[in-house]
Design a protein around this motif. Structure first.
Motif, PDB file in Angstrom:
ATOM      1  N   PHE A 135       0.831  -1.215   0.000  1.00  0.00           N
ATOM      2  CA  PHE A 135       0.000   0.000   0.000  1.00  0.00           C
ATOM      3  C   PHE A 135       0.865   1.265   0.000  1.00  0.00           C
ATOM      4  O   PHE A 135       1.949   1.281   0.569  1.00  0.00           O
ATOM      5  CB  PHE A 135      -0.864   0.043   1.264  1.00  0.00           C
ATOM      6  N   VAL A 136       0.299   2.341  -0.583  1.00  0.00           N
ATOM      7  CA  VAL A 136       0.937   3.658  -0.496  1.00  0.00           C
ATOM      8  C   VAL A 136      -0.126   4.688  -0.110  1.00  0.00           C
ATOM      9  O   VAL A 136      -1.276   4.586  -0.555  1.00  0.00           O
ATOM     10  CB  VAL A 136       1.633   4.051  -1.822  1.00  0.00           C
ATOM     11  N   ALA A 137       0.273   5.648   0.725  1.00  0.00           N
ATOM     12  CA  ALA A 137      -0.617   6.744   1.105  1.00  0.00           C
ATOM     13  C   ALA A 137       0.183   8.043   1.066  1.00  0.00           C
ATOM     14  O   ALA A 137       1.262   8.125   1.658  1.00  0.00           O
ATOM     15  CB  ALA A 137      -1.177   6.519   2.512  1.00  0.00           C
ATOM     16  N   ILE A 138      -0.352   9.039   0.351  1.00  0.00           N
ATOM     17  CA  ILE A 138       0.356  10.319   0.185  1.00  0.00           C
ATOM     18  C   ILE A 138      -0.579  11.470   0.568  1.00  0.00           C
ATOM     19  O   ILE A 138      -1.667  11.605  -0.002  1.00  0.00           O
ATOM     20  CB  ILE A 138       0.810  10.517  -1.289  1.00  0.00           C
ATOM     21  N   GLU A 139      -0.137  12.286   1.526  1.00  0.00           N
ATOM     22  CA  GLU A 139      -0.930  13.471   1.872  1.00  0.00           C
ATOM     23  C   GLU A 139      -0.741  14.535   0.789  1.00  0.00           C
ATOM     24  O   GLU A 139       0.317  14.596   0.142  1.00  0.00           O
ATOM     25  CB  GLU A 139      -0.483  14.017   3.237  1.00  0.00           C
ATOM     26  N   HIS A 140      -1.761  15.362   0.578  1.00  0.00           N
ATOM     27  CA  HIS A 140      -1.645  16.415  -0.441  1.00  0.00           C
ATOM     28  C   HIS A 140      -2.468  17.631  -0.060  1.00  0.00           C
ATOM     29  O   HIS A 140      -3.253  17.603   0.902  1.00  0.00           O
ATOM     30  CB  HIS A 140      -2.043  15.862  -1.818  1.00  0.00           C
ATOM     31  N   ASP A 141      -2.322  18.675  -0.848  1.00  0.00           N
ATOM     32  CA  ASP A 141      -3.065  19.926  -0.670  1.00  0.00           C
ATOM     33  C   ASP A 141      -4.536  19.700  -1.048  1.00  0.00           C
ATOM     34  O   ASP A 141      -4.844  18.804  -1.845  1.00  0.00           O
ATOM     35  CB  ASP A 141      -2.434  20.957  -1.616  1.00  0.00           C
ATOM     36  N   ASP A 142      -5.433  20.534  -0.492  1.00  0.00           N
ATOM     37  CA  ASP A 142      -6.849  20.291  -0.832  1.00  0.00           C
ATOM     38  C   ASP A 142      -7.165  20.643  -2.282  1.00  0.00           C
ATOM     39  O   ASP A 142      -8.214  20.269  -2.791  1.00  0.00           O
ATOM     40  CB  ASP A 142      -7.807  20.965   0.161  1.00  0.00           C
ATOM     41  N   SER A 143      -6.235  21.306  -2.974  1.00  0.00           N
ATOM     42  CA  SER A 143      -6.433  21.587  -4.405  1.00  0.00           C
ATOM     43  C   SER A 143      -5.974  20.417  -5.282  1.00  0.00           C
ATOM     44  O   SER A 143      -6.086  20.474  -6.508  1.00  0.00           O
ATOM     45  CB  SER A 143      -5.659  22.851  -4.805  1.00  0.00           C
ATOM     46  N   ARG A 182      -7.622  15.230   1.281  1.00  0.00           N
ATOM     47  CA  ARG A 182      -6.436  15.364   2.134  1.00  0.00           C
ATOM     48  C   ARG A 182      -5.327  14.365   1.815  1.00  0.00           C
ATOM     49  O   ARG A 182      -4.158  14.672   1.913  1.00  0.00           O
ATOM     50  CB  ARG A 182      -6.850  15.230   3.618  1.00  0.00           C
ATOM     51  N   PHE A 183      -5.722  13.118   1.422  1.00  0.00           N
ATOM     52  CA  PHE A 183      -4.658  12.184   1.034  1.00  0.00           C
ATOM     53  C   PHE A 183      -5.199  11.168   0.043  1.00  0.00           C
ATOM     54  O   PHE A 183      -6.414  10.995  -0.092  1.00  0.00           O
ATOM     55  CB  PHE A 183      -3.989  11.539   2.249  1.00  0.00           C
ATOM     56  N   ALA A 184      -4.272  10.570  -0.696  1.00  0.00           N
ATOM     57  CA  ALA A 184      -4.652   9.587  -1.719  1.00  0.00           C
ATOM     58  C   ALA A 184      -3.904   8.294  -1.450  1.00  0.00           C
ATOM     59  O   ALA A 184      -2.763   8.316  -0.966  1.00  0.00           O
ATOM     60  CB  ALA A 184      -4.315  10.121  -3.103  1.00  0.00           C
ATOM     61  N   THR A 185      -4.549   7.183  -1.762  1.00  0.00           N
ATOM     62  CA  THR A 185      -3.933   5.881  -1.500  1.00  0.00           C
ATOM     63  C   THR A 185      -4.037   4.993  -2.746  1.00  0.00           C
ATOM     64  O   THR A 185      -4.864   5.238  -3.628  1.00  0.00           O
ATOM     65  CB  THR A 185      -4.630   5.166  -0.325  1.00  0.00           C
TER      66      THR A 185
END
Ligand SMILES: C[S@@+](CC[C@H](N)C(=O)[O-])C[C@H]1O[C@@H](n2cnc3c(N)ncnc32)[C@H](O)[C@@H]1O
Length: 291
Positions: free
Chosen positions: A247-255, A284-287
């Protein structure tokens, strides 16, 4: 302790502090005033109502810290700590202050590996070591690697890692490295169960509060015109490191609620791409999962 006649109501000192902080534009002024008072008293914030009267020196010290906070020095730089999961991390100048919203990414990661024994976990862009150390505390059987490119952040991560080892957590493996390197941690290629990453992701030039602009390192916050300069490399790195089913999870900007899932989906070895919202409904994040 001062003569009882000279002791002062802490409640009034906190009300004064909250008023000063609100006038300085500090969001959550009351909470910050209470956190400062709790820090000076050496008690949990929830215990403050049990401290009715304090010595004048306490009020002076609260006032000194409140004046610094009113100059928009981050609360965590004044108290010296921030939390992630069950772990308290030392923070200060030269390292990004871990944010509560990143807890969501941590919880998601912990949940995915509930049934995996002795998982191998990589925290890319570890900063203070927050995600890596919180994961290691939650899963003593995990082998946790953490990567950071900035020497100042790495020094804080090392200090936090040593603190956690002293209280009995499994040691993490801390690496000085850059996610743009094509052979980063290549000895782990195809062997990693989970990649967690809270990278810099704010588009260059985006207005940010003074606490961020003046106290978080710029390389911890900004990442090119679209904010994706580091995330593009993180996606490639994760695809290479993960085992099948990892699995991978990456936080990101709300844009970036569309662009980051799209970067993950563009890798043919990654599937189950999912966008996640934070507690107020912002992306907020994508997986994703390696096929
Ligand atoms: C937003 S901070 C997050 C820190 C930590 N993960 C957390 O949640 O508190 C991003 C971190 O990535 C580091 N960083 C930036 N570019 C990097 C790169 N190319 N390779 C490795 N680390 C990088 C920064 O120095 C910073 O410590």
């Amino acid at each position: 302790m001062a003569d009882a006649r000279h002791r002062l109501p802490l409640r009034l000192a906190i009300m004064d502090a909250a008023r000063i902080l609100a006038a300085a534009g500090v969001p959550s002024a009351r909470v910050d005033a209470e956190m400062i008072a709790a820090h000076v008293m050496g008690v949990d914030r929830m215990k403050l109502p049990m401290v009715p009267l304090v010595d004048p020196q306490v009020v002076d010290e609260v006032g000194r810290l409140v004046r610094q906070r009113a100059r928009r020095i981050p609360l965590q730089h004044l108290t010296g700590w921030a939390a992630m999961g069950t772990v308290v991390l030392e923070v200060g100048p030269g390292v990004f202050v871990p944010r509560p919203e990143t807890e969501l990414l941590l919880e998601w990661g912990i949940a995915q590996l509930r049934d995996v024994a002795r998982p191998v976990v990589v925290d890319l862009c570890t900063g203070s070591g927050a995600l890596a150390l919180a994961f290691a505390a939650a899963r003593p059987d995990a082998v946790v690697h953490a990567v950071e490119s900035e020497p100042s952040a790495l020094a804080w991560a090392r200090r936090n890692a040593d603190n956690r080892t002293k209280v009995g957590d499994s040691p993490i493996r801390l690496h000085s490295g850059d996610v743009t390197e094509s052979d980063l941690l290549s000895e782990l290629d195809g062997a990693v169960d989970l990649v967690l990453c809270n990278p810099p992701y704010v588009p260059d030039g985006t207005p940010v509060p003074p606490e961020v602009a003046e106290h978080d390192p710029a390389r911890a916050v900004f990442a090119g015109a679209d904010g994706l300069d580091v995330i593009r490399h993180v996606v490639g790195c994760a695809a290479r490191l993960l085992r099948n089913g990892g699995f991978v999870a990456i936080e990101h900007d709300d844009s970036q609620g569309v662009s980051v899932p799209a970067l993950l989906a563009a890798r043919h070895v990654l599937g189950e791409v999912t966008g996640h919202l934070d507690l107020v409904g912002r992306p907020r994040f994508a997986t994703a999962r390696r096929n």
